[in-house]
Design an enzyme around this catalytic site. Structure first.
Site, mmCIF file in Angstrom:
data_model
loop_
_atom_site.group_PDB
_atom_site.id
_atom_site.type_symbol
_atom_site.label_atom_id
_atom_site.label_comp_id
_atom_site.label_asym_id
_atom_site.label_seq_id
_atom_site.Cartn_x
_atom_site.Cartn_y
_atom_site.Cartn_z
ATOM 1 N N SER A 96 30.408 75.748 5.272
ATOM 2 C CA SER A 96 31.833 75.658 5.642
ATOM 3 C C SER A 96 32.580 76.915 5.228
ATOM 4 O O SER A 96 33.430 77.412 5.973
ATOM 5 C CB SER A 96 32.509 74.471 4.951
ATOM 6 N N SER A 143 42.979 64.872 15.182
ATOM 7 C CA SER A 143 42.281 64.947 16.469
ATOM 8 C C SER A 143 43.202 65.428 17.584
ATOM 9 O O SER A 143 42.757 66.070 18.529
ATOM 10 C CB SER A 143 41.719 63.574 16.848
ATOM 11 N N ILE A 168 42.778 71.751 4.480
ATOM 12 C CA ILE A 168 42.500 73.138 4.829
ATOM 13 C C ILE A 168 41.460 73.734 3.873
ATOM 14 O O ILE A 168 41.730 73.922 2.678
ATOM 15 C CB ILE A 168 43.808 73.982 4.814
ATOM 16 N N THR A 169 40.287 74.013 4.412
ATOM 17 C CA THR A 169 39.199 74.582 3.612
ATOM 18 C C THR A 169 39.614 75.954 3.083
ATOM 19 O O THR A 169 40.145 76.779 3.836
ATOM 20 C CB THR A 169 37.922 74.712 4.478
ATOM 21 N N CYS A 243 38.623 78.890 18.832
ATOM 22 C CA CYS A 243 38.054 79.107 17.483
ATOM 23 C C CYS A 243 37.162 77.927 17.128
ATOM 24 O O CYS A 243 36.065 78.093 16.578
ATOM 25 C CB CYS A 243 39.142 79.204 16.423
ATOM 26 N N ARG A 273 5.244 59.269 -4.908
ATOM 27 C CA ARG A 273 5.717 57.975 -5.413
ATOM 28 C C ARG A 273 4.692 56.872 -5.105
ATOM 29 O O ARG A 273 4.347 56.627 -3.947
ATOM 30 C CB ARG A 273 7.049 57.637 -4.740
ATOM 31 N N LEU A 343 14.134 57.288 -1.157
ATOM 32 C CA LEU A 343 14.118 57.757 -2.550
ATOM 33 C C LEU A 343 14.423 56.620 -3.525
ATOM 34 O O LEU A 343 14.351 56.799 -4.745
ATOM 35 C CB LEU A 343 15.137 58.887 -2.744
ATOM 36 N N GLU A 368 36.148 69.381 12.841
ATOM 37 C CA GLU A 368 35.764 70.157 14.034
ATOM 38 C C GLU A 368 35.518 69.259 15.239
ATOM 39 O O GLU A 368 34.564 69.445 15.986
ATOM 40 C CB GLU A 368 34.502 70.981 13.738
HETATM 41 C C1 LIG Z 1 36.669 68.416 3.945
HETATM 42 C C2 LIG Z 1 37.464 68.733 5.184
HETATM 43 C C3 LIG Z 1 37.746 70.061 5.507
HETATM 44 C C4 LIG Z 1 38.550 70.376 6.609
HETATM 45 N N1 LIG Z 1 38.864 71.696 6.873
HETATM 46 C C5 LIG Z 1 39.829 71.958 7.820
HETATM 47 C C6 LIG Z 1 40.329 73.308 7.978
HETATM 48 O O1 LIG Z 1 39.864 74.238 7.313
HETATM 49 N N2 LIG Z 1 41.347 73.507 8.865
HETATM 50 C C7 LIG Z 1 41.887 72.502 9.619
HETATM 51 O O2 LIG Z 1 42.800 72.765 10.383
HETATM 52 N N3 LIG Z 1 41.416 71.220 9.505
HETATM 53 C C8 LIG Z 1 40.410 70.933 8.616
HETATM 54 N N4 LIG Z 1 39.956 69.632 8.472
HETATM 55 C C9 LIG Z 1 40.596 68.561 9.218
HETATM 56 C C10 LIG Z 1 39.725 67.948 10.313
HETATM 57 O O3 LIG Z 1 39.544 68.841 11.364
HETATM 58 C C11 LIG Z 1 40.380 66.627 10.749
HETATM 59 O O4 LIG Z 1 40.229 65.725 9.678
HETATM 60 C C12 LIG Z 1 39.780 66.071 12.031
HETATM 61 O O5 LIG Z 1 40.190 66.821 13.133
HETATM 62 C C13 LIG Z 1 40.133 64.589 12.265
HETATM 63 O O6 LIG Z 1 41.505 64.419 12.174
HETATM 64 P P1 LIG Z 1 42.094 63.216 11.268
HETATM 65 O O7 LIG Z 1 41.469 63.291 9.923
HETATM 66 O O8 LIG Z 1 43.572 63.279 11.362
HETATM 67 O O9 LIG Z 1 41.560 61.886 11.939
HETATM 68 P P2 LIG Z 1 42.234 61.116 13.174
HETATM 69 O O10 LIG Z 1 42.533 62.059 14.263
HETATM 70 O O11 LIG Z 1 43.346 60.271 12.655
HETATM 71 O O12 LIG Z 1 41.021 60.171 13.612
HETATM 72 C C14 LIG Z 1 40.741 58.931 12.930
HETATM 73 C C15 LIG Z 1 39.723 58.157 13.773
HETATM 74 O O13 LIG Z 1 40.273 57.905 15.058
HETATM 75 C C16 LIG Z 1 39.377 58.337 16.056
HETATM 76 N N5 LIG Z 1 40.147 58.773 17.231
HETATM 77 C C17 LIG Z 1 41.047 59.777 17.303
HETATM 78 N N6 LIG Z 1 41.533 59.875 18.556
HETATM 79 C C18 LIG Z 1 40.933 58.892 19.296
HETATM 80 C C19 LIG Z 1 41.001 58.475 20.659
HETATM 81 N N7 LIG Z 1 41.798 59.104 21.530
HETATM 82 N N8 LIG Z 1 40.236 57.431 21.048
HETATM 83 C C20 LIG Z 1 39.425 56.792 20.180
HETATM 84 N N9 LIG Z 1 39.297 57.149 18.878
HETATM 85 C C21 LIG Z 1 40.042 58.187 18.446
HETATM 86 C C22 LIG Z 1 38.608 59.477 15.422
HETATM 87 O O14 LIG Z 1 37.376 59.714 16.078
HETATM 88 C C23 LIG Z 1 38.422 58.924 14.018
HETATM 89 O O15 LIG Z 1 37.336 58.047 13.996
HETATM 90 C C24 LIG Z 1 39.063 69.311 7.417
HETATM 91 C C25 LIG Z 1 38.737 67.978 7.111
HETATM 92 C C26 LIG Z 1 37.952 67.689 6.016
HETATM 93 C C27 LIG Z 1 37.627 66.254 5.703
#
Ligand SMILES: Cc1cc2nc3c(=O)[nH]c(=O)nc-3n(C[C@H](O)[C@H](O)[C@H](O)COP(=O)(O)OP(=O)(O)OC[C@H]3O[C@@H](n4cnc5c(N)ncnc54)[C@H](O)[C@@H]3O)c2cc1C
Length: 388
Positions: A96, A143, A168-169, A243, A273, A343, A368
């Site tokens: 990452s 999303s 944000i990583t 990106c 094992r 395991l 992503e």
């Molecule tokens: C450790 C970590 C590092 C990250 N690093 C970065 C980074 O550097 N920069 C950055 O900008 N972001 C980063 N992210 C954010 C990441 O990209 C988002 O968490 C991701 O895009 C999902 O968004 P959300 O968490 O808001 O989930 P949500 O969008 O709320 O989704 C929740 C659930 O709903 C589902 N869902 C969403 N829309 C629909 C739909 N239309 N129909 C059916 N199901 C749906 C999803 O699949 C998921 O199961 C990071 C996340 C984590 C956990």
């Protein structure tokens, strides 16, 4: 530490060039000798990355490895993918760190930046002297980033940014942040120096996944940047989404590395094992699981290699990347879960890698583009209908 042999059941090395194999093996060695001895210590902390390795990652050409010029290694897509595979064999946090730096910060500067921005930032980012982060996700929009609330408003020759970015990583260790914001002209990207007034980064604690990685929340309160800090060629959501296509491509390869680490560990473990009068590896149920792992990893390798060659021919379609990100991450998670299971109780401690990879892959499945979002991208491609 025993040398990692990799997995090459279908002799895919025969489809790689000598340079690609050499690049992969260099990173393989680095991960075995310099990263893995540290990983347990960092995973036991709560969201910390071994920053002392950053100059070494730069020296190995791992930041922006597939970009041309400005001190970048200019590697082909397959060589780049193999690097991501090896890094994630170490830990998803390591991959990452390099993905964010290369695909999410250096790539937009390279593709959408001015010559001045490229010369100023890229050489220092390639060497690791400067770390960057990518601020797209917000607390309420992950999303569906089209709803983003962060705003940039023109003020003469400057822009004033207000908003919050979350998850944000590298947020708190970065010197520069690519911030995507809504403007009157649509979404635009800005290079924000993280020591400027009004910018604050706070780390997110308590993560059960990607523990050896810094994840932060960014607060922008009347942050002022100049017009020269806007990425001039990034117009609309196409900028950040392109990106993400780059990063997702690397993730599809990275997931193979995580799966290979779990596979190698569990094959060795089950041979040693003893259960019920013999090695665990000699039981039919175990062999069914190992055969599943071998088959699925091999299929994922073929997918990634094929898409890599298509990318090298400049014919990549983002839906292909959705297919391999979705499949390969899901595959790796299934492999990690099965390896953890084999395991037994040992599988829940961090002396073994399976559970660490399994927990990491929960993040990789979400970020992503979640698994579901890639399903919807493919569904739309198949049917021509955007699902509601
Ligand atoms: C450790 C970590 C590092 C990250 N690093 C970065 C980074 O550097 N920069 C950055 O900008 N972001 C980063 N992210 C954010 C990441 O990209 C988002 O968490 C991701 O895009 C999902 O968004 P959300 O968490 O808001 O989930 P949500 O969008 O709320 O989704 C929740 C659930 O709903 C589902 N869902 C969403 N829309 C629909 C739909 N239309 N129909 C059916 N199901 C749906 C999803 O699949 C998921 O199961 C990071 C996340 C984590 C956990």
């Amino acid at each position: 530490m025993a040398d990692f042999r990799g997995l090459d059941f279908l002799r895919l090395d025969e489809l790689l060039t000598d340079e690609e194999i050499a690049a992969r093996d260099t990173v393989r060695e680095f991960v075995s000798r310099e990263f893995l001895p540290l990983v347990q210590e960092y995973v036991r902390q709560d969201g910390a990355f071994p920053m002392q390795l950053i100059p070494r990652l730069g020296e190995l050409g791992l930041f922006g490895a597939n970009l041309e010029g400005y001190g970048c290694a200019g590697m082909g897509a397959v060589a780049y993918g193999l690097l991501m595979q090896e890094l994630e064999r170490g830990d998803s946090g390591l991959r990452s760190c390099c993905s964010v730096q290369g695909s999410l910060v250096m790539y937009p500067i390279h593709a959408y930046g001015s010559e001045e921005q490229r010369s100023r930032w890229l050489p220092k980012m390639a060497s690791g002297e400067v770390i960057g982060c990518f601020g797209l996700t917000e607390p309420d929009f992950g999303s569906h980033v089209s709803g983003m609330r962060t705003k940039a408003v023109r003020k003469g020759d400057a822009w004033v940014l207000n908003g919050t970015k979350r998850w944000i990583t590298n947020g708190s260790v970065a010197q520069v942040a690519v911030i995507w914001a809504n403007t009157e002209e649509g979404v635009r990207g800005f290079l924000v120096e993280t020591d400027c007034p009004g910018f604050e980064a706070r780390d997110i604690k308590g993560k059960m996944s990607l523990r050896a990685s810094v994840t932060s929340e960014l607060f922008l309160h009347d942050v002022e940047v100049s017009e020269a800090d806007r990425l001039p060629e990034a117009k609309g959501l196409k900028g950040p989404l392109s990106c993400l296509t780059q990063a997702r491509y690397g993730i599809a390869w990275g997931a193979i590395g995580a799966a290979m680490a779990c596979y190698e560990e569990v094959v060795g473990y089950t041979k040693e094992r003893l259960v019920d009068g013999g090695p665990l590896a000699g039981k039919q149920l175990t062999q069914e699981k190992l055969a599943f792992m071998l088959t699925e990893i091999t299929k994922a390798q073929l997918l990634a290699l094929r898409v890599g060659r298509i990318k090298e021919a400049n014919q990549l379609d983002h839906a292909m990347v959705s297919l391999i990100k979705r499949n390969n991450v899901d595959m790796a998670l299934q492999v990690a879960r099965q390896a953890r299971d084999l395991l037994g109780a040992n599988g829940i401690v961090d002396d073994y890698c399976a559970m660490r990879h399994m927990m990491n892959l929960e993040t990789v499945r979400t970020y992503e583009g979640t698994h579901d979002i890639h399903t919807l991208i493919l569904g739309e491609r198949i049917t021509g209908m955007r699902a509601l």
